[in-house]
Design a protein around this motif. Structure first.
Motif, PDB file in Angstrom:
ATOM      1  N   GLY A 524       0.810  -1.211   0.000  1.00 33.03           N
ATOM      2  CA  GLY A 524       0.000   0.000   0.000  1.00 33.03           C
ATOM      3  C   GLY A 524       0.847   1.265   0.000  1.00 33.03           C
ATOM      4  N   ALA A 525       1.956   1.266   0.746  1.00 31.99           N
ATOM      5  CA  ALA A 525       2.833   2.441   0.766  1.00 31.99           C
ATOM      6  C   ALA A 525       3.457   2.679  -0.606  1.00 31.99           C
ATOM      7  N   ILE A 526       3.883   1.611  -1.285  1.00 31.11           N
ATOM      8  CA  ILE A 526       4.486   1.760  -2.613  1.00 31.11           C
ATOM      9  C   ILE A 526       3.460   2.279  -3.611  1.00 31.11           C
ATOM     10  N   VAL A 527       2.242   1.750  -3.566  1.00 34.85           N
ATOM     11  CA  VAL A 527       1.197   2.202  -4.493  1.00 34.85           C
ATOM     12  C   VAL A 527       0.863   3.665  -4.241  1.00 34.85           C
ATOM     13  N   ALA A 528       0.709   4.050  -2.978  1.00 30.44           N
ATOM     14  CA  ALA A 528       0.387   5.442  -2.658  1.00 30.44           C
ATOM     15  C   ALA A 528       1.495   6.383  -3.127  1.00 30.44           C
ATOM     16  N   GLY A 529       2.738   6.008  -2.872  1.00 25.84           N
ATOM     17  CA  GLY A 529       3.842   6.846  -3.325  1.00 25.84           C
ATOM     18  C   GLY A 529       3.929   6.927  -4.832  1.00 25.84           C
ATOM     19  N   GLY A 530       3.683   5.801  -5.523  1.00 16.90           N
ATOM     20  CA  GLY A 530       3.710   5.815  -6.982  1.00 16.90           C
ATOM     21  C   GLY A 530       2.629   6.698  -7.572  1.00 16.90           C
ATOM     22  N   LEU A 531       1.428   6.663  -7.002  1.00 21.85           N
ATOM     23  CA  LEU A 531       0.348   7.533  -7.492  1.00 21.85           C
ATOM     24  C   LEU A 531       0.679   9.002  -7.244  1.00 21.85           C
ATOM     25  N   TRP A 532       1.263   9.299  -6.102  1.00 19.28           N
ATOM     26  CA  TRP A 532       1.657  10.680  -5.809  1.00 19.28           C
ATOM     27  C   TRP A 532       2.684  11.170  -6.839  1.00 19.28           C
ATOM     28  N   VAL A 548       7.488   5.136  -1.193  1.00 22.96           N
ATOM     29  CA  VAL A 548       8.013   4.081  -2.056  1.00 22.96           C
ATOM     30  C   VAL A 548       9.259   3.459  -1.425  1.00 22.96           C
ATOM     31  N   ALA A 549      10.141   4.306  -0.903  1.00 24.28           N
ATOM     32  CA  ALA A 549      11.352   3.805  -0.259  1.00 24.28           C
ATOM     33  C   ALA A 549      11.011   3.006   1.000  1.00 24.28           C
ATOM     34  N   ILE A 550      10.050   3.500   1.788  1.00 27.82           N
ATOM     35  CA  ILE A 550       9.653   2.788   3.008  1.00 27.82           C
ATOM     36  C   ILE A 550       9.096   1.405   2.662  1.00 27.82           C
ATOM     37  N   GLY A 551       8.200   1.353   1.667  1.00 24.63           N
ATOM     38  CA  GLY A 551       7.629   0.071   1.273  1.00 24.63           C
ATOM     39  C   GLY A 551       8.666  -0.884   0.725  1.00 24.63           C
ATOM     40  N   THR A 552       9.632  -0.355  -0.031  1.00 24.39           N
ATOM     41  CA  THR A 552      10.676  -1.208  -0.598  1.00 24.39           C
ATOM     42  C   THR A 552      11.569  -1.788   0.491  1.00 24.39           C
ATOM     43  N   VAL A 553      12.013  -0.930   1.418  1.00 19.62           N
ATOM     44  CA  VAL A 553      12.861  -1.403   2.518  1.00 19.62           C
ATOM     45  C   VAL A 553      12.104  -2.396   3.390  1.00 19.62           C
ATOM     46  N   TRP A 554      10.846  -2.103   3.634  1.00 17.40           N
ATOM     47  CA  TRP A 554      10.010  -2.993   4.437  1.00 17.40           C
ATOM     48  C   TRP A 554       9.925  -4.378   3.783  1.00 17.40           C
ATOM     49  N   THR A 555       9.729  -4.391   2.468  1.00 16.32           N
ATOM     50  CA  THR A 555       9.626  -5.659   1.751  1.00 16.32           C
ATOM     51  C   THR A 555      10.934  -6.439   1.823  1.00 16.32           C
TER      52      THR A 555
END
Length: 757
Positions: A524-532, A548-555
């Motif tokens: 969800g964080a990556i999708v939200a950042g990508g849409l922004w 996007v960075a938070i979601g990537t690191v989290w993954t």
């Protein structure tokens, strides 16, 4: 003194309030200036809000939480709009809140509207029904048939629609759309996700109205034949193409024309996926664009032969009308799937914009396509097809709307070779952008990310657009007069090159990176950042890089599960201390092997626990050990349906940290930490365990009340009291004394107690 201190305190408080109001006013003014600069982009958040509401319905567990979210969103939207005193920020917030509420209500209403009976338990039944759809799967020698049930001779309440696989060999020709047939089939309720993060067929089947699926047995009786022979245009066209081009080449050619991928051999289909070329097999923007462009070009060339028509200046409008008809017809021919409908709507919008003299390729066009799909099929938001399709188009349009990119790749007054290099660079940059955009979606749904797709598409997309599809269209036209052989030869050679590219790229070292299941919040964080990043145009768009960075690191920081157990408890995969993944049963089908490998973050074939040094296995049991976080974990699993002496088995349970079984274990057999028997797995579904963090992830969540979950709630309760039947084998079971168990010949009557009650 007290009286003088009170006014001083009051003045200080008043000054703080004044500063706070001034600060809020400054922040509001800055936001308003930003939104004023982005005023043309604000409308793009409407489909995003609708999609967020739909996604919230899937994430939230029950009607109470759905109602609460709906009321909060409605209250926020109405209150914001009612109290707004001008400015764009309150209007945007109110519109987004109301869009969220509408999206949640839409998918909730649709889930209730499509409700249909679901089979209670696996059964063998005689089914009489009208054939709604026939999907040949030549590569698997099967035919998939969807039946609208008219008569039911089986246990439980009859579903209204079932899907059965039939052997293609010997299948009667009368089994066609519109016919009424009678068949004996082994049917099962639509299967939920086998393990966390896997494909949830139960959810998809609910919205498709499917109450059961399974395998039919020959012979199939045709009660009433189809009126017109049953074979529609799509089926006849697919069969015609596959007859002209055998093998996977014919399957890909049929997919390009009709969207039917059943004739593609599974190894070639897997190679296309690993090479990042699977999008060529799903009829979407590329195919619609090629079809419309080809029809418009042919229309212009033919009508321009008439000087009278050419001088009127209306040929572009006529060609656009012909392209619109081609787009609609192509969408109907290919089955009107979500990507095709989105592409058709986009193509029609482009043609209208061109007719009006407006700029056509904008994100507003993508937003209109998304709105059409969301209003008609809101559940599509949860599917990979919708996400991949719209993410790819959004990335392409957003990239080429960027002023610098547009300046780099616009047509220049330069030599031909520089123009060719500029075009190739444009394809490469676009391909890399699309691959980066689609990578999180691929990891979330398929647990894999391709690395070379951008480079493969540089050749594959032009080859498909400018060689394969025109040659195939020409061959189909010339087949009407028996002269299509040349066109099929060209298409076959081009498809051979396409398959060679796919196989070569898929076999390259590091072509695919396997990753574990991505957390929903990270996705969800990556999708939200990508849409922004994609929607805004001013500099604050780059704030989207943070989520996007938070979601990537989290993954990337999410540990790979150590133990994965399917919902039935029959299959499991264990990651050993060296990072290898091994499965429990030696005879495991390809589908389950691939499923466990993907869930375990493995790109390749898993090993067998019976061949691992860290495991002790006999015919009935496996005992494994795994070291994590400085602790030694012991896992015990059953792997047969034979009788096991309870007197010796129960101490093994007490000695194990985790016990896994596809049967109901007696109360005395309880592990020290986690017992996953049939009773527990009926409540949890598939399970993924990470020993280092002692985290247990389950398919089913406590309190989950989505309709496809509730439809199978009664069978789960019934399964707890059902008695399992275990078969005794006369042949030796192997050396069971490794576990302190007596051999079967030494078992006394009292020891012959079943593990299952």
């Amino acid at each position: 003194m007290a009286s003088s201190a009170a006014p001083a305190s009051s003045k200080a408080s008043s000054a703080l309030q004044t500063r706070a109001r001034h600060g809020i006013a400054l922040i509001h003014a800055r936001i308003e200036r930003r939104l004023e600069a982005e005023r043309d982009q604000l409308v793009l958040w409407v489909p995003v809000a609708l999609g967020a509401g739909v996604a919230a319905w899937f994430v939230l567990p029950d009607p109470r939480s759905w109602t609460a979210a709906l009321l909060v969103a409605l209250a926020t939207g109405l209150a914001t709009l009612a109290t707004a005193r001008g400015g764009r920020a309150p209007v945007l917030l109110g519109a987004v809140a109301l869009g969220f509420a509408i999206g949640l209500a839409l998918v909730w209403a649709r889930a209730e509207r499509v409700a249909a009976p679901v089979l209670a338990r696996p059964t063998i039944a005689w089914v009489t029904g009208e054939v709604e759809r026939v999907e040949p799967l030549p590569a698997r020698r099967l035919v998939r048939v969807t039946l609208a049930v008219r008569a039911w001779d089986g246990d439980g309440r009859a579903p209204t629609r079932v899907r059965v696989n039939l052997e293609a060999d010997g299948l009667r020709a009368g089994v066609a759309r519109g016919a009424t047939v009678r068949v004996r089939a082994r049917l099962m309720p639509p299967a939920p996700a086998a393990v966390p993060g896997a494909y949830d067929f139960a959810r998809v089947a609910w919205f498709a109205g499917l109450g059961a699926s399974g395998r039919g047995f020959a012979p199939v009786t045709v009660v009433t034949p189809a009126k017109d022979g049953g074979a529609g245009v799509r089926e006849r066209l697919s069969a015609h193409i596959e007859a002209r081009l055998p093998g996977s080449a014919g399957g890909i050619a049929a997919a390009l024309a009709t969207g039917d991928t059943g004739a593609i051999d599974e190894p070639d289909a897997e190679a296309m996926r690993r090479a990042g070329l699977a999008h060529l097999l799903s009829v979407s923007g590329l195919h619609i664009t090629a079809a419309v462009a080809l029809v418009m070009w042919m229309t212009l060339r033919v009508l321009a032969l008439s000087p009278r028509l050419a001088l009127t200046g209306r040929l572009p409008l006529v060609a656009a009308a012909a392209g619109a008809v081609a787009a609609i017809g192509y969408t109907w021919l290919t089955g009107a799937q979500v990507p095709t409908i989105r592409s058709c709507v986009a193509a029609l919008m482009v043609l209208v914009a061109l007719a009006l003299g407006r700029e056509a390729l904008t994100l507003r066009l993508v937003a209109v396509g998304a709105l059409v799909v969301l209003l008609a099929w809101p559940e599509a938001v949860a599917g990979a097809s919708f996400q991949l399709s719209f993410a790819a188009v959004t990335a392409i349009v957003a990239l080429h709307e960027h002023p610098r990119v547009r300046g780099w790749f616009v047509v220049h007054d330069e030599s031909r070779w520089r123009g060719v290099l500029r075009g190739l660079a444009s394809l490469l940059v676009t391909g890399v952008a699309v691959e980066l955009t689609l990578m999180p979606i691929a990891v979330f749904h398929f647990h894999q990310a391709g690395l070379y797709g951008a480079f493969a598409n540089i050749v594959a997309i032009p080859l498909t657009t400018f060689v394969v599809m025109p040659a195939e269209a020409l061959a189909l036209l010339l087949d009407a007069v028996g002269l299509g052989a040349v066109g099929w030869w060209v298409a076959g050679k081009a498809l051979a090159v396409l398959l060679w590219i796919a196989r070569s790229v898929a076999a390259a070292p590091g072509a695919v990176t396997a990753l574990p299941v991505m957390p929903h919040a990270a996705f969800g964080a990556i999708v939200a950042g990508g849409l922004w990043l994609a929607i805004w145009r001013t500099r604050w768009r780059y704030a989207g890089l943070l989520p996007v960075a938070i979601g990537t690191v989290w993954t990337l920081a999410t540990p790979v599960p150590d133990l994965i157990v399917t919902g039935g408890g029959r299959h499991l995969a264990l990651r050993d201390d060296a990072g290898r993944v091994a499965i429990l049963r030696d005879r495991t089908g390809d589908y389950m092997r691939d499923l466990l490998s993907e869930a375990g973050g493995l790109d390749g074939e898993p090993a067998l626990l019976s061949e691992e040094g860290a495991a002790q296995c006999n015919r009935d049991l496996c005992r494994m050990e795994r070291t994590a976080a400085g602790r030694r974990w012991r896992i015990l699993a059953t792997r047969s349906s034979d009788l096991v002496p309870a007197a010796a088995f129960v101490p093994l349970c007490h000695d194990a940290d985790v016990v896994v079984s596809d049967r109901r274990l007696p109360h005395r057999c309880r592990a020290r930490w986690l017992t996953l028997d049939r009773t527990m797995l009926a409540r949890t579904g598939g399970v993924a365990v990470t020993f280092a963090t002692q985290r247990v992830t389950t398919v089913r969540r406590a309190g989950d009340a989505h309709p496809w979950i509730m439809a199978t709630a009664l069978p789960v309760v019934a399964a707890r009291g059902r008695v399992s039947r275990f078969v005794r084998r006369d042949r030796p079971r192997g050396d069971v004394r490794d576990y302190g168990l007596p051999s079967q010949s030494r078992m006394s009557g009292g020891d012959r107690r079943r593990i299952s009650e």
